[in-house]
Design a protein around this motif. Structure first.
Motif, PDB file in Angstrom:
ATOM      1  N   ALA A 216     -27.072 -13.306 -18.449  1.00 44.99           N
ATOM      2  CA  ALA A 216     -26.183 -12.354 -17.773  1.00 44.99           C
ATOM      3  C   ALA A 216     -26.399 -10.936 -18.309  1.00 44.99           C
ATOM      4  O   ALA A 216     -26.382  -9.956 -17.549  1.00 44.99           O
ATOM      5  N   HIS A 217     -26.619 -10.831 -19.613  1.00 49.51           N
ATOM      6  CA  HIS A 217     -26.902  -9.523 -20.220  1.00 49.51           C
ATOM      7  C   HIS A 217     -28.210  -8.954 -19.671  1.00 49.51           C
ATOM      8  O   HIS A 217     -28.293  -7.767 -19.322  1.00 49.51           O
ATOM      9  N   LEU A 218     -29.224  -9.789 -19.584  1.00 49.78           N
ATOM     10  CA  LEU A 218     -30.506  -9.362 -19.003  1.00 49.78           C
ATOM     11  C   LEU A 218     -30.303  -8.853 -17.571  1.00 49.78           C
ATOM     12  O   LEU A 218     -30.827  -7.797 -17.197  1.00 49.78           O
ATOM     13  N   THR A 219     -29.548  -9.580 -16.781  1.00 53.18           N
ATOM     14  CA  THR A 219     -29.334  -9.206 -15.383  1.00 53.18           C
ATOM     15  C   THR A 219     -28.605  -7.861 -15.280  1.00 53.18           C
ATOM     16  O   THR A 219     -28.957  -7.016 -14.461  1.00 53.18           O
ATOM     17  N   ARG A 220     -27.589  -7.662 -16.135  1.00 56.15           N
ATOM     18  CA  ARG A 220     -26.866  -6.390 -16.105  1.00 56.15           C
ATOM     19  C   ARG A 220     -27.778  -5.223 -16.469  1.00 56.15           C
ATOM     20  O   ARG A 220     -27.759  -4.171 -15.813  1.00 56.15           O
ATOM     21  N   GLU A 221     -28.568  -5.396 -17.512  1.00 54.66           N
ATOM     22  CA  GLU A 221     -29.462  -4.318 -17.938  1.00 54.66           C
ATOM     23  C   GLU A 221     -30.545  -4.062 -16.892  1.00 54.66           C
ATOM     24  O   GLU A 221     -30.896  -2.911 -16.619  1.00 54.66           O
ATOM     25  N   TRP A 222     -31.086  -5.116 -16.321  1.00 60.42           N
ATOM     26  CA  TRP A 222     -32.126  -4.964 -15.306  1.00 60.42           C
ATOM     27  C   TRP A 222     -31.572  -4.229 -14.092  1.00 60.42           C
ATOM     28  O   TRP A 222     -32.222  -3.314 -13.559  1.00 60.42           O
TER      29      TRP A 222
END
Length: 254
Positions: A216-222
């Motif tokens: 989820a963190h990866l998706t937010r940053e991406w």
């Protein structure tokens, strides 16, 4: 090649120099049509937003990724001078690059064109064709060390202590050299690492490998840096001809 549209140029730890071969390149920062730049050379500095590269279905050209040290060696200026800029060789004041598009158009083969670019870059790195006769100062050693550490995922406080600087002083020096602050540089470096693995590993594994707390963190940053989710980017733009294995920010490489 494909249907006419807009390609996303994603944030990176390198500057991007494009030499289009068939038509001037039209590029703007995403969501900012007022930033549109069109020309036979395109030079963009480090940014936290994606670029919108407009095309008619087919594009052909030579693209180079310049490290922060490469900006000094080839352009005679710190990368920070071009931060968040979309410009060209004229604005950078590098005569050899300004003349390069016309020289490229006079050649018949891709091999000849690439060889010419190689020769021009070597000459620039040796000092020929630089901006006037002004000396080109090198990067401060402690900044070069800090850039490597930040790109490798080290914490800002630890990096500042290791090079004998306060956090504020380190931030000022890194921003002057790159155009972004240490935490931002680390953020973009982690994003670039994820881009190199996206489509090759499951998203959860990409997140774990690149230092994100979870998928989820990866998706937010991406989404924040690319303007779309990883799955949308994979569907619309992967694989893309410019994609290559990711490499870290090499402060000593041009």
């Amino acid at each position: 090649m494909g249907a006419p549209g807009v390609h996303r140029g994603l944030p990176s730890t390198t500057l991007t120099l494009v030499l289009p071969l068939d038509a001037p390149l039209r590029v703007s920062w995403a969501g900012r049509p007022d930033s549109l730049h069109e020309g036979w050379t395109s030079l963009s500095g480090l940014s936290l937003v994606p670029a919108a590269i407009h095309h008619e279905g087919t594009q052909r050209g030579i693209q180079l990724a310049l490290t922060v040290a490469g900006a000094r060696a080839l352009l005679g200026m710190p990368a920070g001078a071009l931060a968040a800029e979309l410009t060209d060789a004229d604005a950078a004041g590098v005569t050899a690059l300004r003349e390069l598009p016309e020289r490229l158009h006079g050649l018949d083969s891709t091999q000849e064109q690439v060889a010419l670019v190689d020769r021009v870059l070597v000459d620039l790195a040796r000092g020929a064709g630089s901006r006037g006769t002004a000396p080109r100062d090198g990067m401060r050693p402690e900044v070069a060390v800090a850039l490597r550490a930040l790109a490798g995922g080290a914490r800002v406080g630890a990096v500042a202590a290791s090079v004998g600087l306060s956090r504020r002083r380190l931030g000022d020096l890194v921003r002057a050299e790159c155009g972004v602050r240490p935490k931002q540089l680390h953020r973009v470096s982690r994003f670039a690492a994820a881009r190199g693995l996206l489509g090759r590993l499951p998203l959860a594994e990409v997140a774990a490998c690149c230092g994100f707390a979870d998928q989820a963190h990866l998706t937010r940053e991406w989404t924040a840096l690319a303007g779309c989710s990883p799955t949308v980017w994979l569907r619309e733009e992967f694989p893309f001809v410019q994609d290559e294995p990711v490499s870290g920010l090499a402060a000593s490489d041009a």
